[in-house]
Enzyme design. Sequence first.
Site, PDB file in Angstrom:
ATOM      1  N   PHE A 158       0.944  -1.187   0.206  1.00 20.76           N
ATOM      2  CA  PHE A 158       0.065   0.254  -0.184  1.00 20.76           C
ATOM      3  C   PHE A 158       0.859   1.285   0.047  1.00 20.76           C
ATOM      4  O   PHE A 158       1.978   1.387   0.668  1.00 20.76           O
ATOM      5  CB  PHE A 158      -0.860   0.050   1.357  1.00 20.76           C
ATOM      6  CG  PHE A 158      -2.121  -1.018   1.153  1.00 20.76           C
ATOM      7  CD1 PHE A 158      -3.325  -0.438   0.521  1.00 20.76           C
ATOM      8  CD2 PHE A 158      -1.927  -2.226   1.327  1.00 20.76           C
ATOM      9  CE1 PHE A 158      -4.375  -1.315   0.443  1.00 20.76           C
ATOM     10  CE2 PHE A 158      -3.045  -3.141   1.210  1.00 20.76           C
ATOM     11  CZ  PHE A 158      -4.226  -2.723   0.742  1.00 20.76           C
ATOM     12  N   TYR A 177       3.651  -4.220   5.460  1.00 17.58           N
ATOM     13  CA  TYR A 177       4.365  -4.801   4.539  1.00 17.58           C
ATOM     14  C   TYR A 177       5.742  -5.305   4.923  1.00 17.58           C
ATOM     15  O   TYR A 177       6.332  -6.574   5.047  1.00 17.58           O
ATOM     16  CB  TYR A 177       4.768  -3.565   3.601  1.00 17.58           C
ATOM     17  CG  TYR A 177       5.975  -3.969   2.489  1.00 17.58           C
ATOM     18  CD1 TYR A 177       5.286  -4.657   1.314  1.00 17.58           C
ATOM     19  CD2 TYR A 177       7.422  -3.723   2.563  1.00 17.58           C
ATOM     20  CE1 TYR A 177       6.356  -4.808   0.442  1.00 17.58           C
ATOM     21  CE2 TYR A 177       7.889  -3.993   1.532  1.00 17.58           C
ATOM     22  CZ  TYR A 177       7.589  -4.604   0.232  1.00 17.58           C
ATOM     23  OH  TYR A 177       8.401  -4.903  -0.533  1.00 17.58           O
ATOM     24  N   VAL A 231       5.977  -6.565   8.098  1.00 15.66           N
ATOM     25  CA  VAL A 231       5.724  -7.740   8.780  1.00 15.66           C
ATOM     26  C   VAL A 231       5.446  -9.179   7.735  1.00 15.66           C
ATOM     27  O   VAL A 231       5.965 -10.153   7.827  1.00 15.66           O
ATOM     28  CB  VAL A 231       4.393  -7.880   9.690  1.00 15.66           C
ATOM     29  CG1 VAL A 231       4.144  -9.159  10.485  1.00 15.66           C
ATOM     30  CG2 VAL A 231       4.641  -6.922  10.916  1.00 15.66           C
ATOM     31  N   LYS A 262       6.963  -9.460   5.255  1.00 12.80           N
ATOM     32  CA  LYS A 262       8.268  -9.752   4.482  1.00 12.80           C
ATOM     33  C   LYS A 262       9.127 -10.308   5.303  1.00 12.80           C
ATOM     34  O   LYS A 262       9.842 -11.181   5.036  1.00 12.80           O
ATOM     35  CB  LYS A 262       8.955  -8.608   3.540  1.00 12.80           C
ATOM     36  CG  LYS A 262       8.284  -8.113   2.625  1.00 12.80           C
ATOM     37  CD  LYS A 262       8.255  -9.018   1.549  1.00 12.80           C
ATOM     38  CE  LYS A 262       7.702  -8.434   0.112  1.00 12.80           C
ATOM     39  NZ  LYS A 262       7.695  -9.443  -0.931  1.00 12.80           N
ATOM     40  N   THR A 297      10.132   0.828  -9.753  1.00 11.70           N
ATOM     41  CA  THR A 297       8.671   0.235 -10.274  1.00 11.70           C
ATOM     42  C   THR A 297       7.579   1.084  -9.799  1.00 11.70           C
ATOM     43  O   THR A 297       7.721   2.122  -9.097  1.00 11.70           O
ATOM     44  CB  THR A 297       8.872  -1.343  -9.554  1.00 11.70           C
ATOM     45  OG1 THR A 297       8.690  -1.174  -8.141  1.00 11.70           O
ATOM     46  CG2 THR A 297      10.133  -2.133 -10.095  1.00 11.70           C
TER      47      THR A 297
HETATM   48  N1  LIG Z   1      10.539  -2.243  -5.950  1.00 17.50           N
HETATM   49  C1  LIG Z   1      11.280  -2.591  -4.983  1.00 17.50           C
HETATM   50  O1  LIG Z   1      12.095  -1.343  -4.609  1.00 17.50           O
HETATM   51  C2  LIG Z   1      11.283  -3.699  -3.980  1.00 17.50           C
HETATM   52  C3  LIG Z   1      12.033  -3.585  -2.893  1.00 17.50           C
HETATM   53  C4  LIG Z   1      12.101  -4.734  -2.229  1.00 17.50           C
HETATM   54  C5  LIG Z   1      11.398  -5.938  -2.483  1.00 17.50           C
HETATM   55  N2  LIG Z   1      10.320  -5.865  -3.528  1.00 17.50           N
HETATM   56  C6  LIG Z   1       9.420  -6.995  -3.946  1.00 17.50           C
HETATM   57  O2  LIG Z   1       9.753  -7.259  -5.149  1.00 17.50           O
HETATM   58  C7  LIG Z   1       8.652  -7.910  -5.592  1.00 17.50           C
HETATM   59  C8  LIG Z   1       8.214  -6.995  -6.920  1.00 17.50           C
HETATM   60  O3  LIG Z   1       8.050  -5.749  -6.760  1.00 17.50           O
HETATM   61  P1  LIG Z   1       7.914  -4.693  -7.897  1.00 17.50           P
HETATM   62  O4  LIG Z   1       8.502  -3.456  -7.291  1.00 17.50           O
HETATM   63  O5  LIG Z   1       8.250  -5.398  -9.292  1.00 17.50           O
HETATM   64  O6  LIG Z   1       6.597  -4.257  -7.767  1.00 17.50           O
HETATM   65  P2  LIG Z   1       5.469  -3.977  -8.993  1.00 17.50           P
HETATM   66  O7  LIG Z   1       5.947  -3.243 -10.188  1.00 17.50           O
HETATM   67  O8  LIG Z   1       4.042  -3.308  -8.012  1.00 17.50           O
HETATM   68  O9  LIG Z   1       4.763  -5.446  -9.389  1.00 17.50           O
HETATM   69  C9  LIG Z   1       4.137  -6.553  -8.634  1.00 17.50           C
HETATM   70  C10 LIG Z   1       3.710  -7.758  -9.361  1.00 17.50           C
HETATM   71  O10 LIG Z   1       3.205  -8.599  -8.557  1.00 17.50           O
HETATM   72  C11 LIG Z   1       1.854  -9.016  -9.163  1.00 17.50           C
HETATM   73  N3  LIG Z   1       0.933  -9.385  -8.273  1.00 17.50           N
HETATM   74  C12 LIG Z   1       0.515  -8.347  -7.110  1.00 17.50           C
HETATM   75  N4  LIG Z   1      -0.623  -9.257  -6.642  1.00 17.50           N
HETATM   76  C13 LIG Z   1      -0.605 -10.578  -7.263  1.00 17.50           C
HETATM   77  C14 LIG Z   1      -1.479 -11.511  -7.223  1.00 17.50           C
HETATM   78  N5  LIG Z   1      -2.653 -11.863  -6.231  1.00 17.50           N
HETATM   79  N6  LIG Z   1      -1.416 -12.660  -8.236  1.00 17.50           N
HETATM   80  C15 LIG Z   1      -0.263 -12.571  -9.090  1.00 17.50           C
HETATM   81  N7  LIG Z   1       0.595 -11.374  -9.098  1.00 17.50           N
HETATM   82  C16 LIG Z   1       0.198 -10.272  -8.400  1.00 17.50           C
HETATM   83  C17 LIG Z   1       1.464  -7.589  -9.926  1.00 17.50           C
HETATM   84  O11 LIG Z   1       0.374  -7.868 -10.952  1.00 17.50           O
HETATM   85  P3  LIG Z   1      -0.472  -6.737 -11.662  1.00 17.50           P
HETATM   86  O12 LIG Z   1       0.222  -5.958 -12.572  1.00 17.50           O
HETATM   87  O13 LIG Z   1      -1.627  -7.351 -11.936  1.00 17.50           O
HETATM   88  O14 LIG Z   1      -0.807  -5.655 -10.132  1.00 17.50           O
HETATM   89  C18 LIG Z   1       3.039  -7.361 -10.603  1.00 17.50           C
HETATM   90  O15 LIG Z   1       3.027  -7.963 -11.842  1.00 17.50           O
HETATM   91  C19 LIG Z   1       7.460  -7.714  -4.754  1.00 17.50           C
HETATM   92  O16 LIG Z   1       7.388  -9.020  -3.964  1.00 17.50           O
HETATM   93  C20 LIG Z   1       8.024  -6.632  -3.833  1.00 17.50           C
HETATM   94  O17 LIG Z   1       7.465  -6.638  -2.527  1.00 17.50           O
HETATM   95  C21 LIG Z   1      10.523  -4.602  -4.300  1.00 17.50           C
END
Ligand SMILES: NC(=O)c1ccc[n+]([C@@H]2O[C@H](COP(=O)([O-])OP(=O)(O)OC[C@H]3O[C@@H](n4cnc5c(N)ncnc54)[C@H](OP(=O)(O)O)[C@@H]3O)[C@@H](O)[C@H]2O)c1
Length: 276
Positions: free
Chosen positions: A93, A191, A193, A195, A229
């Site tokens: 969120f 978030y 908790v 992770k 992202t």
């Molecule tokens: N970006 C960062 O700096 C960062 C840092 C640490 C960890 N992470 C972790 O890295 C991962 C990817 O993050 P991101 O930054 O690439 O986020 P993002 O751009 O928001 O992409 C998230 C992806 O997860 C998909 N998703 C969400 N709910 C889903 C569900 N119920 N079933 C299948 N797919 C679902 C989304 O699909 P839709 O397009 O359909 O919504 C999207 O493809 C996450 O686990 C995030 O917590 C990110």
Amino acid sequence: MTQRVAVVTGGNKGIGFAIVKQLCIQFDGIVYLTARDITRGEDAIKKLGEQGLNPNFHQLDITDDDSISTFHDYLKEMYDGLDILVNNAGIAFKQSATEPISVQAEETLRVNYFALRKVCNKLFPLLKPHARVVHVSSSSGRLSYIPNESLRKKFSNPSLTEEELDNILHEFVNAVKEDKHLEEGWPHSAYVVSKIGVSALAGIHQRMFNSDTREDLVVNSVHPGYVNTDMTSRKGVLTPDQGAEAPIYSALLPENTDIKGKYIWYDKALVIWAKS
Ligand SMILES: NC(=O)c1ccc[n+]([C@@H]2O[C@H](COP(=O)([O-])OP(=O)(O)OC[C@H]3O[C@@H](n4cnc5c(N)ncnc54)[C@H](OP(=O)(O)O)[C@@H]3O)[C@@H](O)[C@H]2O)c1
């Protein structure tokens, strides 16, 4: 020789899309880009096609039992196995979100932890010897973010089970609903908790793998870095390709690696997630 298969959840954009791209380049096998929305998934496949890369697509909503079952049955029928599973899909969120924190807590834990766990429960029986599993955690997935020492002890108990971990996370959601989470020593972030749950789960999963009859099953959790992202409203400092580096490193760890049940930082350093 049967074909090797890799699966990435939430592959239609962001870090997941970059992981699919790199697997297409570096993995000797078939790569599945999965997405909950078919149109968004197919658009992503098209984009990769324009770059000369040809992953397959399958719908997968990680919160939907039927969707997980359908995908499981498809993989079983087509390949009778799975070599790489990257649990990347997740939500966060925004700071500006107007949903009450109780709603945010329930939804964030439902997607980031409980749905990831369901995918694993269903797909782990398909893992082949030497399979690699990656749980995409976060820098937020470190135990030191939990103020209360006895909660930290529960998370870092070396014989913690999946069911016990589920219960601890349910306790958090309930505490938030009763507006007692700060008093009980939880952080004010669902978030974080969720992770921490993912990082802890990787340790439990590796213990399960260590006593599995299939040889050399490996799982690690990964902090991909602060990545540009939609999740970070494009404020992250790394490109999605850079954010994919540590997940790809974990997904392609060589046979009989010692790097298992660990928490891997975006620069590939091994970090102790449970350090208080
Ligand atoms: N970006 C960062 O700096 C960062 C840092 C640490 C960890 N992470 C972790 O890295 C991962 C990817 O993050 P991101 O930054 O690439 O986020 P993002 O751009 O928001 O992409 C998230 C992806 O997860 C998909 N998703 C969400 N709910 C889903 C569900 N119920 N079933 C299948 N797919 C679902 C989304 O699909 P839709 O397009 O359909 O919504 C999207 O493809 C996450 O686990 C995030 O917590 C990110």
